[in-house]
Scaffold this motif. Structure first.
Motif, PDB file in Angstrom:
ATOM      1  N   ALA A  81      43.563  39.900 -25.175  1.00 40.80           N
ATOM      2  CA  ALA A  81      43.492  38.595 -24.506  1.00 40.80           C
ATOM      3  C   ALA A  81      42.083  38.260 -24.041  1.00 40.80           C
ATOM      4  O   ALA A  81      41.768  37.101 -23.805  1.00 40.80           O
ATOM      5  CB  ALA A  81      44.456  38.567 -23.326  1.00 40.80           C
ATOM      6  N   ARG A 108      32.297  40.069 -19.112  1.00 38.18           N
ATOM      7  CA  ARG A 108      33.358  39.865 -20.093  1.00 38.18           C
ATOM      8  C   ARG A 108      34.155  41.150 -20.271  1.00 38.18           C
ATOM      9  O   ARG A 108      33.597  42.242 -20.299  1.00 38.18           O
ATOM     10  CB  ARG A 108      32.759  39.423 -21.431  1.00 38.18           C
ATOM     11  CG  ARG A 108      33.794  39.105 -22.496  1.00 38.18           C
ATOM     12  CD  ARG A 108      33.205  38.272 -23.608  1.00 38.18           C
ATOM     13  NE  ARG A 108      32.827  36.942 -23.150  1.00 38.18           N
ATOM     14  CZ  ARG A 108      33.688  35.945 -22.971  1.00 38.18           C
ATOM     15  NH1 ARG A 108      34.969  36.131 -23.201  1.00 38.18           N
ATOM     16  NH2 ARG A 108      33.267  34.779 -22.554  1.00 38.18           N
ATOM     17  N   HIS A 163      41.519  34.307 -17.014  1.00 36.95           N
ATOM     18  CA  HIS A 163      41.679  33.658 -18.315  1.00 36.95           C
ATOM     19  C   HIS A 163      41.628  32.151 -18.059  1.00 36.95           C
ATOM     20  O   HIS A 163      42.601  31.559 -17.575  1.00 36.95           O
ATOM     21  CB  HIS A 163      43.016  34.037 -18.964  1.00 36.95           C
ATOM     22  CG  HIS A 163      43.203  35.515 -19.134  1.00 36.95           C
ATOM     23  ND1 HIS A 163      42.598  36.223 -20.144  1.00 36.95           N
ATOM     24  CD2 HIS A 163      43.918  36.404 -18.413  1.00 36.95           C
ATOM     25  CE1 HIS A 163      42.945  37.500 -20.041  1.00 36.95           C
ATOM     26  NE2 HIS A 163      43.733  37.635 -18.997  1.00 36.95           N
ATOM     27  N   THR A 164      40.497  31.537 -18.355  1.00 38.53           N
ATOM     28  CA  THR A 164      40.332  30.112 -18.062  1.00 38.53           C
ATOM     29  C   THR A 164      40.989  29.227 -19.110  1.00 38.53           C
ATOM     30  O   THR A 164      41.152  28.035 -18.891  1.00 38.53           O
ATOM     31  CB  THR A 164      38.839  29.747 -17.957  1.00 38.53           C
ATOM     32  OG1 THR A 164      38.183  30.150 -19.161  1.00 38.53           O
ATOM     33  CG2 THR A 164      38.187  30.450 -16.779  1.00 38.53           C
ATOM     34  N   ASP A 165      41.350  29.803 -20.260  1.00 35.97           N
ATOM     35  CA  ASP A 165      42.039  29.059 -21.320  1.00 35.97           C
ATOM     36  C   ASP A 165      43.269  29.860 -21.724  1.00 35.97           C
ATOM     37  O   ASP A 165      43.209  30.715 -22.605  1.00 35.97           O
ATOM     38  CB  ASP A 165      41.106  28.844 -22.514  1.00 35.97           C
ATOM     39  CG  ASP A 165      41.713  27.943 -23.586  1.00 35.97           C
ATOM     40  OD1 ASP A 165      42.947  27.734 -23.565  1.00 35.97           O
ATOM     41  OD2 ASP A 165      40.960  27.459 -24.457  1.00 35.97           O
ATOM     42  N   THR A 166      44.388  29.588 -21.048  1.00 33.13           N
ATOM     43  CA  THR A 166      45.609  30.359 -21.297  1.00 33.13           C
ATOM     44  C   THR A 166      46.044  30.258 -22.749  1.00 33.13           C
ATOM     45  O   THR A 166      46.465  31.248 -23.357  1.00 33.13           O
ATOM     46  CB  THR A 166      46.742  29.860 -20.383  1.00 33.13           C
ATOM     47  OG1 THR A 166      46.323  29.948 -19.027  1.00 33.13           O
ATOM     48  CG2 THR A 166      47.995  30.688 -20.565  1.00 33.13           C
ATOM     49  N   GLN A 212      45.470  28.124 -16.515  1.00 32.74           N
ATOM     50  CA  GLN A 212      44.615  29.255 -16.162  1.00 32.74           C
ATOM     51  C   GLN A 212      45.506  30.377 -15.630  1.00 32.74           C
ATOM     52  O   GLN A 212      46.506  30.127 -14.949  1.00 32.74           O
ATOM     53  CB  GLN A 212      43.622  28.861 -15.068  1.00 32.74           C
ATOM     54  CG  GLN A 212      42.810  27.610 -15.366  1.00 32.74           C
ATOM     55  CD  GLN A 212      42.007  27.166 -14.145  1.00 32.74           C
ATOM     56  OE1 GLN A 212      40.818  27.420 -14.065  1.00 32.74           O
ATOM     57  NE2 GLN A 212      42.650  26.513 -13.206  1.00 32.74           N
ATOM     58  N   GLY A 259      39.050  37.729 -21.559  1.00 37.88           N
ATOM     59  CA  GLY A 259      38.968  37.318 -20.159  1.00 37.88           C
ATOM     60  C   GLY A 259      37.654  37.711 -19.517  1.00 37.88           C
ATOM     61  O   GLY A 259      36.815  38.397 -20.117  1.00 37.88           O
ATOM     62  N   ALA A 273      44.059  32.556 -24.977  1.00 37.98           N
ATOM     63  CA  ALA A 273      44.354  33.963 -24.695  1.00 37.98           C
ATOM     64  C   ALA A 273      45.710  34.366 -25.272  1.00 37.98           C
ATOM     65  O   ALA A 273      45.863  35.443 -25.864  1.00 37.98           O
ATOM     66  CB  ALA A 273      44.321  34.219 -23.189  1.00 37.98           C
TER      67      ALA A 273
END
Length: 503
Positions: free
Chosen positions: A314, A326, A298-301, A285, A316, A304
């Motif tokens: 990216a 968002r 960004h919870t899913d690097t 993250q 986020g 992204a």
């Protein structure tokens, strides 16, 4: 005599010369960030929104010597502290090693600063904080260590390179709660202490400030692979900055160049050589600190970073105390006259201003835009500039002299340049449709004249695709037409039905 300052700030103020202490007593404590003393310049108190001059008299060597004597020895990183506090005193030295400047940074333990990311740290997944200096990264790390240790009962070890998180002295500041603290003897040993913490002390969480070298990035990956949660900060304002940083990009998966097969390149619509993520991210993250009460999560690097490498945004989630939303991609901005239809029919020549020319050319190659960059505005069809530089005097003079259209991007990134060029070339499609409509009307008017007056009529030059459409119109009326001349002047001539087209 009672001090107007809280106990901890009073300890910092007490190391100053008397005149500065008395002047500071007249100023508010709230919002004070740092006190700056530079040789030969008036001393300053810096607040979040203003600067206060403490004394008209410039700082002398005796003033700096007074503070240095009170503080004691500076470390290898030119930083010192005051035992039992979170304050930091940093030195500026001349070439001989003499201290000629001091920054006395106010350290505060502030609770409630991590409410916007509490769910992220509680998840057990590693988290990286990004943001400009002074935005509160270290304050948040300190609070993270306390909350994870005290509220969630985790075994937390703080790697404290400059004693900024846990304060100076051998006993850590109460602000980190029950978290343990390991000091670092020299900045270049930080990566070794990180590994030592995992091997010797069995932490569930490691908190680390300012990951800045390749060795530290490698140590962070080693720690993450052992199942330890990492909470850290790194140099860089945004995730895209980090992806483009060859030293630290490994923190978010790293970047490698891959050569695609012909079929795969055609399927993707890219050139054969592309950039892809090399490995799973060390930090799953990432949080970009936009302001003290605004951040982008960004919870899913991995997802992204993959978007960035494809030339997209990216994305986020933007979080503030009022809620979350968002992050939407900013629309391209255009100023001045639009590109001419003639310019859009051929290769568009772009003059980059305060935007990386190499990056613009990379986007052009990767996404096959019919464009190229030029080094002089006199040879350009348009100017692509950084939005923050749009009011530069030199740029305004160029626009005034050339009359070129100006397109701007908020930042020099692949995603924004690609979006802007998509916008420019969608103009080309609209212009082409307008050209076709005009060409159709011209052909129909010419057909009527041939039918009524029995004379041949030459049409204006058009591209091959447009001439095909004009041919179809002529055939509907059972007339004869042919294309004559050479490009770019090749055009259609319509003949009466009793005339045979020239061979």
């Amino acid at each position: 005599m009672t001090t107007p300052f809280s106990d901890e700030l009073a300890l910092l103020v007490d190391v100053l010369p008397l005149a500065l202490r008395e002047r500071l007593a007249t100023l508010p404590e709230d919002g004070l960030l740092e006190i700056v003393m530079d040789l030969g310049r008036p001393p300053q108190a810096r607040y979040a929104d203003r600067v206060e001059v403490l004394e008209d008299r410039p700082v002398g060597r005796e003033d700096i010597a007074h503070v240095v004597a009170q503080v004691g020895e500076f470390g290898a990183d030119n930083r010192a502290g005051i035992e039992g506090t979170l304050h930091r005193i940093s030195a500026i030295r001349n070439r001989k090693g003499d201290v000629i400047g001091l920054t006395l940074r106010v350290g505060r333990a502030v609770s409630g600063t991590i409410e916007l990311i509490r769910d992220l740290i509680a998840s057990g997944r590693s988290l990286l904080l990004l943001g400009r200096p002074g935005i509160g990264k270290t304050t948040k790390l300190r609070e993270v260590a306390r909350v994870l240790a005290d509220d969630y009962g985790r075994r937390v070890v703080v790697i404290d390179t400059s004693n900024e998180i846990g304060g100076d002295g051998d006993i850590p500041h109460p602000a980190i709660g029950g978290a343990r603290r390991m000091q670092v003897p020299r900045p270049e040993k930080q990566h070794a202490v990180m590994i030592e913490a995992v091997e010797n002390h069995m932490p569930e969480v490691i908190v680390i400030d300012e990951i800045g070298t390749e060795a530290e990035a490698l140590a962070a990956r080693t720690i993450a692979e052992r199942g330890v949660q990492l909470i850290g900060t790194a140099h860089g304002n945004t995730l895209e900055n980090l992806v483009q940083n060859p030293t630290l990009s490994d923190l978010v998966g790293g970047v490698q160049t891959v050569t695609l097969g012909d079929e795969e390149a055609r399927f993707r619509g890219t050139q054969k050589t592309v950039a892809e993520r090399k490995a799973p991210p060390t930090f799953e993250q990432v949080v970009e600190l936009v302001g003290r009460d605004e951040l982008i999560v960004h919870t899913d690097t991995a997802a992204a970073v993959d978007s960035i490498l494809r030339g997209e945004d990216a994305g986020g989630i933007r979080r503030t105390p009022d809620g979350e939303s968002r992050v939407e991609a900013p629309a391209p901005e255009t100023a001045g006259k639009p590109l001419s239809s003639e310019a859009l029919k051929g290769e568009v020549r772009i003059y980059p201003y305060a935007v990386s020319r190499d990056l613009v050319e990379r986007v052009i190659r990767s996404f096959r835009f019919d464009a190229r960059t030029v080094s002089s505005p006199e040879r350009a069809d348009m100017i692509l500039a950084l939005r923050s530089r749009a009011d530069d005097g030199r740029l305004r003079r160029i626009l005034g002299a050339t009359g070129l259209p100006l397109h701007t991007v908020k930042k020099s990134s692949t995603a924004q340049i690609r979006r802007l060029l998509n916008h420019v070339f969608s103009q080309a499609e609209e212009t082409a449709e307008a050209d076709i409509d005009a060409a159709v009307k011209e052909a129909e008017a010419a057909v009527q004249k041939v039918l009524e007056e029995a004379v041949e009529v030459a049409l204006a030059p058009q591209p091959r695709e447009v001439r095909k459409i004009q041919h179809h119109i002529v055939n509907r009326y059972h007339l004869v037409a042919e294309s004559v001349g050479s490009d770019p002047l090749r055009h259609l001539v319509i003949y009466p039905d009793w005339t045979e087209a020239r061979s």
